[in-house]
Design an enzyme around this catalytic site. Structure first.
Site, PDB file in Angstrom:
ATOM      1  N   LYS A 275     -46.624   4.428  -5.621  1.00  0.00           N
ATOM      2  CA  LYS A 275     -47.375   3.590  -6.556  1.00  0.00           C
ATOM      3  C   LYS A 275     -48.324   4.488  -7.348  1.00  0.00           C
ATOM      4  O   LYS A 275     -49.067   5.267  -6.770  1.00  0.00           O
ATOM      5  CB  LYS A 275     -48.141   2.508  -5.770  1.00  0.00           C
ATOM      6  CG  LYS A 275     -48.572   1.347  -6.618  1.00  0.00           C
ATOM      7  CD  LYS A 275     -48.872   0.108  -5.797  1.00  0.00           C
ATOM      8  CE  LYS A 275     -49.416  -0.973  -6.717  1.00  0.00           C
ATOM      9  NZ  LYS A 275     -49.582  -2.259  -6.032  1.00  0.00           N
ATOM     10  N   GLU A 362     -49.005 -17.277   1.946  1.00  0.00           N
ATOM     11  CA  GLU A 362     -49.985 -18.346   1.737  1.00  0.00           C
ATOM     12  C   GLU A 362     -49.811 -19.475   2.744  1.00  0.00           C
ATOM     13  O   GLU A 362     -50.789 -19.995   3.294  1.00  0.00           O
ATOM     14  CB  GLU A 362     -49.868 -18.887   0.307  1.00  0.00           C
ATOM     15  CG  GLU A 362     -50.434 -17.960  -0.772  1.00  0.00           C
ATOM     16  CD  GLU A 362     -49.509 -16.821  -1.179  1.00  0.00           C
ATOM     17  OE1 GLU A 362     -48.328 -16.827  -0.768  1.00  0.00           O
ATOM     18  OE2 GLU A 362     -49.954 -15.918  -1.915  1.00  0.00           O
ATOM     19  N   ARG A 390     -48.520 -22.876  -3.082  1.00  0.00           N
ATOM     20  CA  ARG A 390     -47.459 -22.548  -2.126  1.00  0.00           C
ATOM     21  C   ARG A 390     -47.692 -23.198  -0.768  1.00  0.00           C
ATOM     22  O   ARG A 390     -46.766 -23.319   0.011  1.00  0.00           O
ATOM     23  CB  ARG A 390     -47.448 -21.032  -1.875  1.00  0.00           C
ATOM     24  CG  ARG A 390     -46.695 -20.269  -2.878  1.00  0.00           C
ATOM     25  CD  ARG A 390     -45.471 -19.611  -2.274  1.00  0.00           C
ATOM     26  NE  ARG A 390     -44.631 -19.198  -3.381  1.00  0.00           N
ATOM     27  CZ  ARG A 390     -44.250 -17.959  -3.603  1.00  0.00           C
ATOM     28  NH1 ARG A 390     -44.585 -17.021  -2.757  1.00  0.00           N
ATOM     29  NH2 ARG A 390     -43.510 -17.675  -4.631  1.00  0.00           N
TER      30      ARG A 390
HETATM   31  C1  LIG Z   1     -47.390 -15.898  -4.181  1.00  0.00           C
HETATM   32  C2  LIG Z   1     -48.193 -14.741  -4.677  1.00  0.00           C
HETATM   33  N1  LIG Z   1     -49.249 -14.298  -3.966  1.00  0.00           N
HETATM   34  C3  LIG Z   1     -49.978 -13.258  -4.409  1.00  0.00           C
HETATM   35  C4  LIG Z   1     -49.666 -12.633  -5.574  1.00  0.00           C
HETATM   36  C5  LIG Z   1     -50.530 -11.514  -6.123  1.00  0.00           C
HETATM   37  N2  LIG Z   1     -49.799 -10.250  -6.138  1.00  0.00           N
HETATM   38  C6  LIG Z   1     -49.239  -9.748  -7.247  1.00  0.00           C
HETATM   39  S1  LIG Z   1     -48.485  -8.306  -7.003  1.00  0.00           S
HETATM   40  C7  LIG Z   1     -48.913  -8.285  -5.390  1.00  0.00           C
HETATM   41  C8  LIG Z   1     -48.521  -7.125  -4.527  1.00  0.00           C
HETATM   42  C9  LIG Z   1     -47.068  -6.974  -4.487  1.00  0.00           C
HETATM   43  O1  LIG Z   1     -46.757  -5.885  -3.691  1.00  0.00           O
HETATM   44  P1  LIG Z   1     -45.329  -5.231  -3.805  1.00  0.00           P
HETATM   45  O2  LIG Z   1     -44.308  -6.300  -3.878  1.00  0.00           O
HETATM   46  O3  LIG Z   1     -45.188  -4.257  -2.707  1.00  0.00           O
HETATM   47  O4  LIG Z   1     -45.373  -4.518  -5.204  1.00  0.00           O
HETATM   48  P2  LIG Z   1     -46.162  -3.179  -5.637  1.00  0.00           P
HETATM   49  O5  LIG Z   1     -47.301  -3.642  -6.478  1.00  0.00           O
HETATM   50  O6  LIG Z   1     -46.596  -2.459  -4.421  1.00  0.00           O
HETATM   51  O7  LIG Z   1     -45.169  -2.414  -6.411  1.00  0.00           O
HETATM   52  C10 LIG Z   1     -49.638  -9.413  -5.054  1.00  0.00           C
HETATM   53  C11 LIG Z   1     -50.195  -9.705  -3.731  1.00  0.00           C
HETATM   54  C12 LIG Z   1     -48.566 -13.134  -6.292  1.00  0.00           C
HETATM   55  N3  LIG Z   1     -48.210 -12.609  -7.470  1.00  0.00           N
HETATM   56  N4  LIG Z   1     -47.849 -14.160  -5.816  1.00  0.00           N
END
Ligand SMILES: Cc1ncc(C[n+]2csc(CCOP(=O)(O)OP(=O)(O)O)c2C)c(N)n1
Length: 636
Positions: A275, A362, A390
């Site tokens: 990242k 969630e 959710r």
């Molecule tokens: C249902 C939901 N909960 C929380 C989020 C907030 N959110 C957006 S990106 C993210 C992290 C995602 O992590 P990952 O899939 O590993 O992607 P990375 O950013 O590490 O590439 C979160 C928690 C969301 N978009 N949807």
């Protein structure tokens, strides 16, 4: 084809077809340019950042190997899909992303045929890809389906549900598991621990994996047994596992994807990415650079914050939580993967034993809280309004029916701005106010926010305190831990003059401030309703009796919202005072700044004034009341 100064290749590669024509030996140079373009553009305009630096090679390789858009790429969330947007005709408009009228913040079907499935909330990609593959099979269409999901996204219940089903159906779907060992903050969970061991064992540590998988213990050691056969976990579920491979090695990626392209049945390719890749400050601190405002594209520095800036509601909540936790040893705090966004950093450091990051889960977060409350703990679930959607059944079935004292700190209520339609907290008043046992509060300033949270914590029933993104009017909140009488509104402005018709605005939460501004011009009375449930019926009737036009004002959809609740009170009392309900419209509001969107929805003070004046002009309100069969207080 347009030349962009300083970018020899980017001007030539705007579509997947152009990408496929590029000689293989130029792909690495293209990746370098794409990364530089992302750094320069996002340094200027801000946006989701670190995750996009991690998907540059992956996006190139996927569009190169698969025949998109005939073959379907289903990206999870979409915050990491900027490189995909760049390669699918949207590079020149990247600088409009998240802006009013500009490119969508996440994936949007209306924006491009390459955005196969709209997203914004995480962990939907595996279910959607399964659906798309099932449809292809039924319709006899030959296309390949690829879902790209992060390790954070993989922590959600939905992802597990889809793995379970897809493994069972045996459809031809390739899951690209983009593992950077980060969610927004450090990823958590047993699956994460398993992946981290596996990656370490294969000698492929990414910088963030330097964290220990979990405090060493016997369970941890047991887990290692599976690692002897990489991917055993996924294979048990019916997937063929490949990897882990380096997600920044274009040649290796392309080779693997070619191998898997026509494979039968569910496949999972484990790809290790970094990242923030290629931008040193973001690699070093991917949390800080997950989503950014403007920054210096050379040093990564952010502009200095203006001194004296008012604290955000998120910060007000975070400070309250620490104060309340000092006093109450039973208080625990739960977040579904939003430590930073929800203001829990300080709490997590001060009270690590009482802090629970459950991952992007969630539903689990809410039922976990219910279980804790059964045993006498006082859980505070810090959750964005949009993400509580959710966990609706968990809220009703596990918390409200059992009348358990769980406090929901609902951040990002109302319009959130640049994250757009998928993230606005536009529906919470509507979906919360119909749930028995639940107390629903909306603060109009910082002190009210603290008092409402304290009120919720003191109750022996569930409660929600719903506050907006950004800062309030700047009322000093100190370390106040007072509570409020439940269901009592307060008058914040009396009408001064003798002006007719008389107007009273019943405002909810963040709308009290613009109501006060509009009321100055209109000389209206303003009531801060404080509670959406239970409503202050007495206050509503008092105002209805004393006024010619009752206005309700909320930053929730008008349909079924707080204004509807006021209407119900009036109807039940046979009251015929003319009412104007102001709130969010009955369509999805896209992205822009919060101010732009509020103005667009006529919920800024000017819009509120206009709407009220229009209503006053539209009818002679006094005459209307005389003609009606009922007097204002409901008597015939
Ligand atoms: C249902 C939901 N909960 C929380 C989020 C907030 N959110 C957006 S990106 C993210 C992290 C995602 O992590 P990952 O899939 O590993 O992607 P990375 O950013 O590490 O590439 C979160 C928690 C969301 N978009 N949807």
């Amino acid at each position: 084809m347009t030349d962009i100064p300083g970018y020899a290749l980017l001007g030539r590669v705007n579509t997947p077809a152009e990408l496929r024509r590029l000689p293989a030996e130029e792909l690495t140079a293209l990746a370098v340019e794409m990364r530089r373009y992302l750094i320069e553009t996002l340094g200027r305009i801000g946006g989701h950042f670190a995750a996009n630096l991690g998907t540059v090679e992956l996006s190139i390789a996927l569009h190169r190997v698969f025949d998109t858009p005939h073959d379907r790429l289903v990206w999870d969330v979409g915050h990491q899909a900027y490189p995909h947007k760049m390669l699918t005709g949207r590079r020149a408009r990247l600088e409009t992303i998240r802006r009013h009228g500009g490119l969508a913040p996440f994936l949007h079907r209306a924006e491009s045929e390459h955005d196969v499935f709209g997203a914004g909330h995480s962990s939907t990609s595996l279910s959607a890809a399964t659906g798309i593959a099932a449809a292809a099979r039924l319709k006899g269409e030959k296309r390949r389906v690829v879902a790209i999901i992060g390790d954070g996204g993989m922590s959600a219940g939905m992802a597990f549900e889809a793995l379970n089903h897809l493994g069972h159906l045996g459809l031809d779907v390739l899951v690209v598991y983009n593992d950077n060992d980060m969610s927004i903050s450090e990823n958590v969970g047993a699956l994460r621990d398993y992946s981290a061991r596996l990656v370490r064992k294969m000698g492929m540590d990414a910088p963030h994996s330097a964290r220990a998988p979990r405090e060493a213990g016997s369970e941890g050691e047991d887990n290692l047994a599976h690692v002897d056969r990489p991917g055993a976990l996924f294979e048990t579920l019916g997937f063929r596992y490949a990897g882990p491979i380096d997600g920044h090695d274009l040649a290796a990626l392309t080779r693997q994807l070619e191998l898997l392209k026509d494979a039968k049945g569910p496949q999972l390719l484990h790809v290790i990415t970094v990242k923030g890749k290629g931008f040193e400050p973001a690699e070093a601190d991917p949390i800080k650079y997950h989503g950014v405002t403007q920054f210096d594209p050379v040093t990564g520095d952010f502009p200095l914050k203006k001194p004296g800036a008012r604290p955000s509601y998120t910060q007000v909540f975070g400070a309250w939580l620490c104060d309340a936790a000092e006093k109450n040893p039973d208080l625990v705090a739960i977040t579904p993967a939003m430590r930073e966004g929800s203001g829990l950093v300080e709490f997590s450091q001060k009270f690590p034993q009482r802090y629970f990051d459950v991952g992007i889960a969630e539903q689990h977060s809410v039922t976990l809280a219910a279980g804790m409350a059964c045993e006498g703990l006082r859980p505070v679930v810090a959750i964005y309004s949009t993400f509580l959607q959710r966990a609706y059944d968990q809220l009703i079935h596990d918390v409200a029916i059992q009348n358990l004292p769980v406090v929901f700190a609902l951040d990002r209520g109302g319009l959130v701005g640049a994250d757009g339609a998928t993230h606005h907290g536009a529906f919470d008043f509507s979906f919360l106010r119909c749930i028995p046992n639940l107390v629903v509060m909306a603060p109009s300033d910082e002190l009210e926010c603290r008092r409402m949270l304290s009120t919720g914590l003191a109750l022996n029933q569930p409660s929600a305190v719903r506050y907006p993104r950004g800062s309030g009017p700047g009322v000093e909140a100190g370390h106040d831990l007072e509570t409020l009488p439940v269901g009592k509104a307060r008058i914040v402005r009396e009408a001064h003059g003798r002006r007719r018709p008389r107007v009273a605005i019943l405002a909810f939460g963040a709308m009290v401030q613009p109501a006060l501004e509009a009321a100055e011009i209109l000389d209206a009375a303003v009531v801060d309703m404080r509670f959406v449930r239970p409503l202050d019926t007495e206050m509503i009737l008092e105002q209805a009796n004393a006024t010619d036009l009752l206005v309700t004002l909320e930053d929730n959809v008008r349909l079924g919202g707080a204004g509807s609740a006021v209407n119900e009170v009036l109807v039940a009392q046979h009251h015929t005072v003319p009412v104007l309900n102001l709130g969010l419209p009955d369509h999805f509001v896209e992205h822009g700044t919060r101010e732009e969107l509020l103005a667009q929805c006529a919920l800024d003070s000017a819009g509120i004034q206009r709407a009220i004046q229009k209503r006053l002009r539209a009818k002679d309100l006094d005459e209307e009341s005389r003609r009606s069969g009922f007097s204002r207080d409901g008597r015939a």
